[in-house]
Write a protein that holds these residues in place. Structure first.
Motif, mmCIF file in Angstrom:
data_model
loop_
_atom_site.group_PDB
_atom_site.id
_atom_site.type_symbol
_atom_site.label_atom_id
_atom_site.label_comp_id
_atom_site.label_asym_id
_atom_site.label_seq_id
_atom_site.Cartn_x
_atom_site.Cartn_y
_atom_site.Cartn_z
ATOM 1 N N GLU A 153 0.840 -1.204 0.000
ATOM 2 C CA GLU A 153 0.000 0.000 0.000
ATOM 3 C C GLU A 153 0.873 1.251 0.000
ATOM 4 O O GLU A 153 0.578 2.220 -0.701
ATOM 5 C CB GLU A 153 -0.939 -0.003 1.210
ATOM 6 N N ILE A 195 -2.394 12.178 1.353
ATOM 7 C CA ILE A 195 -2.979 10.853 1.606
ATOM 8 C C ILE A 195 -4.496 10.943 1.542
ATOM 9 O O ILE A 195 -5.158 10.071 0.968
ATOM 10 C CB ILE A 195 -2.499 10.287 2.956
ATOM 11 N N ALA A 196 -5.069 11.987 2.121
ATOM 12 C CA ALA A 196 -6.524 12.190 2.050
ATOM 13 C C ALA A 196 -6.972 12.311 0.605
ATOM 14 O O ALA A 196 -7.992 11.724 0.222
ATOM 15 C CB ALA A 196 -6.923 13.412 2.867
ATOM 16 N N GLN A 197 -6.226 13.037 -0.203
ATOM 17 C CA GLN A 197 -6.558 13.179 -1.629
ATOM 18 C C GLN A 197 -6.443 11.826 -2.341
ATOM 19 O O GLN A 197 -7.279 11.493 -3.183
ATOM 20 C CB GLN A 197 -5.645 14.200 -2.290
ATOM 21 N N TYR A 198 -5.434 11.075 -2.005
ATOM 22 C CA TYR A 198 -5.227 9.760 -2.624
ATOM 23 C C TYR A 198 -6.429 8.852 -2.364
ATOM 24 O O TYR A 198 -6.907 8.164 -3.265
ATOM 25 C CB TYR A 198 -3.943 9.130 -2.076
ATOM 26 N N TYR A 199 -6.905 8.822 -1.121
ATOM 27 C CA TYR A 199 -8.009 7.939 -0.777
ATOM 28 C C TYR A 199 -9.377 8.497 -1.139
ATOM 29 O O TYR A 199 -10.369 7.777 -1.124
ATOM 30 C CB TYR A 199 -7.955 7.569 0.709
ATOM 31 N N HIS A 200 -9.430 9.783 -1.466
ATOM 32 C CA HIS A 200 -10.702 10.378 -1.841
ATOM 33 C C HIS A 200 -10.999 9.952 -3.246
ATOM 34 O O HIS A 200 -11.855 9.534 -3.777
ATOM 35 C CB HIS A 200 -10.621 11.899 -1.753
ATOM 36 N N ILE A 236 0.837 4.200 -2.811
ATOM 37 C CA ILE A 236 0.672 5.620 -2.467
ATOM 38 C C ILE A 236 1.831 6.437 -3.021
ATOM 39 O O ILE A 236 1.629 7.488 -3.638
ATOM 40 C CB ILE A 236 0.555 5.804 -0.934
ATOM 41 N N SER A 290 1.732 7.141 -6.676
ATOM 42 C CA SER A 290 0.546 7.862 -7.140
ATOM 43 C C SER A 290 0.910 9.271 -7.595
ATOM 44 O O SER A 290 1.967 9.811 -7.262
ATOM 45 C CB SER A 290 -0.511 7.942 -6.041
#
Length: 80
Positions: free
Chosen positions: A5, A75-80, A9, A12
């Motif tokens: 993971e 990270i928030a943008q990646y998972y959004h 990330i 990305s």
């Protein structure tokens, strides 16, 4: 699984154009997996990851705090 993971990330769009943020995130994850999360202090990160002198002023040079904040955002943008 955690390292897979992490690599996803880091490769990305949010991280691949930076050197600073992936270095800090990878360092923190690896230290945590090695059971050394207690060693993750701002000064230590500044020295180990960002090549600061051991006596650098963390107030005058907030590179660790700024980078950590940016990593959380990415990270928030990646998972959004």
């Amino acid at each position: 699984m955690v390292l897979e993971e992490l690599h996803a990330i880091l490769s990305s769009y949010h991280f691949r154009s930076s050197k600073r943020y992936p270095a800090l995130l990878e360092y923190v994850v690896n230290k945590t997996l090695d059971g050394q999360s207690g060693d993750l202090k701002e000064r230590t990160l500044g020295v180990e990851v960002f090549d600061r002198q051991p006596d650098y002023d963390t107030n005058a040079d907030p590179v660790v705090r700024f980078s950590a904040s940016e990593i959380r955002k990415r990270i928030a943008q990646y998972y959004h």
